[in-house]
Design an enzyme around this catalytic site. Structure first.
Site, short mmCIF file in Angstrom:
data_model
loop_
_atom_site.label_atom_id
_atom_site.label_comp_id
_atom_site.label_asym_id
_atom_site.label_seq_id
_atom_site.Cartn_x
_atom_site.Cartn_y
_atom_site.Cartn_z
N LYS A 278 0.84 -1.20 0.00
CA LYS A 278 0.00 0.00 0.00
C LYS A 278 0.88 1.25 0.00
CE LYS A 278 -4.00 -1.78 2.59
NZ LYS A 278 -5.00 -1.54 1.55
N ARG A 352 -10.41 -11.46 1.87
CA ARG A 352 -11.22 -12.55 1.30
C ARG A 352 -10.48 -13.89 1.36
NH1 ARG A 352 -11.59 -9.24 -4.24
NH2 ARG A 352 -11.39 -7.59 -2.71
N1 BES Z 1 -8.26 -3.68 4.37
C1 BES Z 1 -8.36 -3.28 3.02
C2 BES Z 1 -9.64 -2.51 2.73
C3 BES Z 1 -9.69 -1.11 3.30
C4 BES Z 1 -8.98 -0.10 2.74
C5 BES Z 1 -10.51 -0.86 4.37
C6 BES Z 1 -9.05 1.17 3.26
C7 BES Z 1 -10.62 0.43 4.88
C8 BES Z 1 -9.87 1.44 4.33
C9 BES Z 1 -8.35 -4.51 2.11
O1 BES Z 1 -7.57 -5.55 2.53
C10 BES Z 1 -7.82 -4.06 0.80
O2 BES Z 1 -6.67 -3.69 0.75
N2 BES Z 1 -8.65 -4.10 -0.23
C11 BES Z 1 -8.27 -3.70 -1.52
C12 BES Z 1 -8.82 -4.69 -2.50
C13 BES Z 1 -8.31 -4.49 -3.90
C14 BES Z 1 -6.84 -4.82 -3.97
C15 BES Z 1 -9.12 -5.38 -4.81
C16 BES Z 1 -8.84 -2.31 -1.76
O3 BES Z 1 -9.93 -2.02 -1.31
O4 BES Z 1 -8.14 -1.50 -2.36
MN MN Z 2 -5.56 -5.35 1.85
#
Ligand code: BES
Ligand code: MN
Ligand code: ZN
Length: 506
Positions: A278, A352
């Site tokens: 990230k 997931r």
């Molecule tokens: N934990 C995150 C989702 C999230 C992001 C929750 C920001 C709250 C605030 C999750 O694991 C994630 O990184 N999801 C990705 C999925 C994508 C790679 C398909 C996302 O939402 O960007």
């Molecule tokens: Mn994630």
């Protein structure tokens, strides 16, 4: 803090402060009218002089009102009746709790005569009063060297008529249990990633089981998960030096042969994104990526506290998502507990992956319903913002029950479609499923992914990415969201088992 239902004339209450309401245009609610009568028109005089109006949000602390036993009278503005929505009631409760806290008093009695909200439901109104005062007084200090000053407020009386007392007492017990569950979820959620590891989550579950005989706990380590074949869950924690855990809590409040309801929480104790790293900005907030797990802990605690006549299983899929030399890479393919293979195209779509194995594992309990709770997608924040939980389900009746529970508990969700058309976005050339579905409808495709693992039972998914924590300023921190909704869902089920329990309206 102790809550208590009290009866009798408001002017005779033995407490440091009584709280009464005035409606818009200076109309005295019954308790305020009683204060006014006992003080020979003290409140009316304030209204006539324009010092008191009854506008929503108004608060006046009055001292030594003649004829009133309590030293203080806090008059709160109730506003116009058509302004009274849940949102206003919550604001009013939060504001009066703050005032009582700041006044530094130890006891108060609230006499709002049911006029502070638009509802005719003493149970709900009383329970919300308890839940929301508790939430307002919550303070996090686990990781501060200087502990927060203890709140002097120790006792809150809620003045009800004799007729409403029994209902009020039930509301109070449920309210305290739910408030404690919310507070636990916030405490766990707020902990930093270096303290709240997968093993720490397991410890929390173990201490819950020590506290309540009705809860048994089992913790699976990596070797046990390996032996079972949980390739997806293990792939997430592979790059971390913190070992992953599958935590299973079993609450027995019903007959042993009764099918349980399952709550399955995402417990990513820190989400760096893994090799699909990230960006750095606000990455600290990814310590909150276990808020689903925290809400399962909170709900289990509340259920045990309320001694609901049901069986409930709480499952937590706990792992830390880190980049490392041995971490899972984009393109890696793993075999899940279900036997289906997954191409991990993005290691940041890890929630997931841990959930799919936990959901397959949950089949063994032959659950009557399964609800997973997860901070799953940033896309959910884009779709629904920071107010609504995203809800997707493979069963309309279950979705309806959760929507209603959220409405009743003022912890609302909004349903998104789980149509087959979206499933194609998860096609992979190299495995049975890809773990990402592209940018469109990210919350839905995440749920589609989970739906491949939940065919054996009635299932709903709650995406709490937008509601699990506040990001800014003094409010930054976990909210405990979904604990009230989950508790309400289970209370409603308990009501069907034991219809002479409390009346939850409607
Ligand atoms: N934990 C995150 C989702 C999230 C992001 C929750 C920001 C709250 C605030 C999750 O694991 C994630 O990184 N999801 C990705 C999925 C994508 C790679 C398909 C996302 O939402 O960007
Ligand atoms: Mn994630
Ligand atoms: Zn995550």
């Amino acid at each position: 803090m102790d809550f208590e239902i009290v009866n009798g004339p408001v002017e005779a209450q033995e407490t440091e402060c009584i709280v009464v309401g005035v409606e818009a245009e200076g109309k005295l609610a019954p308790s305020a009218a009683a204060v006014d009568a006992a003080s020979s028109g003290y409140l009316k005089e304030l209204i006539d002089s324009g010092d008191l109006t009854g506008k929503a949000g108004e608060q006046q602390m009055l001292y030594r009102v003649p004829g009133i036993k309590a030293r203080r009278v806090l008059v709160v503005g109730l506003g116009k009746s058509d302004e009274r929505k849940d949102r206003h009631y919550r604001k009013l409760v939060a504001a009066l709790a703050t005032t009582l806290k700041k006044a530094g008093i130890a006891s108060a009695t609230i006499a709002l005569d049911g006029l502070a909200s638009d509802q005719d439901d003493v149970y709900r109104e009383t329970r919300q009063l308890v839940e929301w005062i508790s939430a307002e007084l919550y303070q996090y200090d686990t990781t501060k060297s200087k502990k927060a000053d203890p709140i002097r407020l120790e006792r809150i009386g809620i003045l009800l008529s004799e007729d409403d007392t029994e209902l009020g007492e039930g509301a109070l017990l449920d309210g305290v249990a739910i408030a404690n569950g919310v507070s636990t979820a916030r405490d766990v959620g707020n902990l930093p990633g270096n303290i709240c590891t997968p093993s720490h989550l397991a410890e929390r579950a173990i201490s819950l089981a020590e506290q309540y005989d009705s809860i048994k706990v089992e913790v699976l380590d990596e070797a046990q998960m390996e032996a079972l074949g949980m390739g997806a869950l293990l792939a997430v924690g592979r790059g971390s030096s913190q070992p992953s855990r599958l935590i299973v809590m079993q609450y027995q409040g019903g007959d042993a042969d009764e099918k349980p309801h399952a709550l399955v929480g995402k417990g990513i104790t820190f989400d760096t994104g893994g090799i699909s790293l990230k960006p750095g900005a606000e990455m600290d907030e990814m310590k909150f990526d276990m808020c689903g797990a925290a809400s399962v802990l909170g709900a289990m605690e509340a259920v045990a506290e309320m001694q609901l006549p049901l069986n409930v299983v709480g499952v937590i899929a706990a792992a830390e998502n880190m980049p490392a030399g041995n971490a899972t890479k984009p393109g890696d393919i793993v075999t899940t507990l279900s036997g289906q293979t997954v191409e991990i195209l993005n290691t940041d779509a890890e929630g997931r992956l841990v959930l799919c194995d936990a959901l397959t594992y949950t089949e063994r309990f032959e659950p009557a319903s399964v609800i997973d709770i997860a901070t799953l997608t940033g896309a959910c924040i884009i779709a629904l913002g920071h107010q609504a939980t995203g809800l997707l389900a493979n069963d309309d009746e279950l979705a309806e029950a959760l929507l209603d529970a959220g409405e009743y508990a003022a912890d609302r969700a909004w349903q998104l479609p789980l149509w087959d058309e979206f499933q194609e976005q998860l096609d992979s050339n190299f495995a049975d499923i890809a773990n990402i579905g592209g940018r469109p409808a990210g919350t839905i495709t995440a749920a589609c992914f989970l739906s491949r693992f939940t065919k054996e039972y009635r299932w709903a998914h709650l995406d709490i990415a937008g509601v699990a924590w506040n990001s800014h300023g003094k409010e930054k921190g976990a909210t405990g969201r979904c604990v009230p909704m989950l508790c309400q869902y289970l209370l409603d089920l308990a009501e069907q088992v034991e219809p002479d329990g409390h009346d939850h309206g409607e």
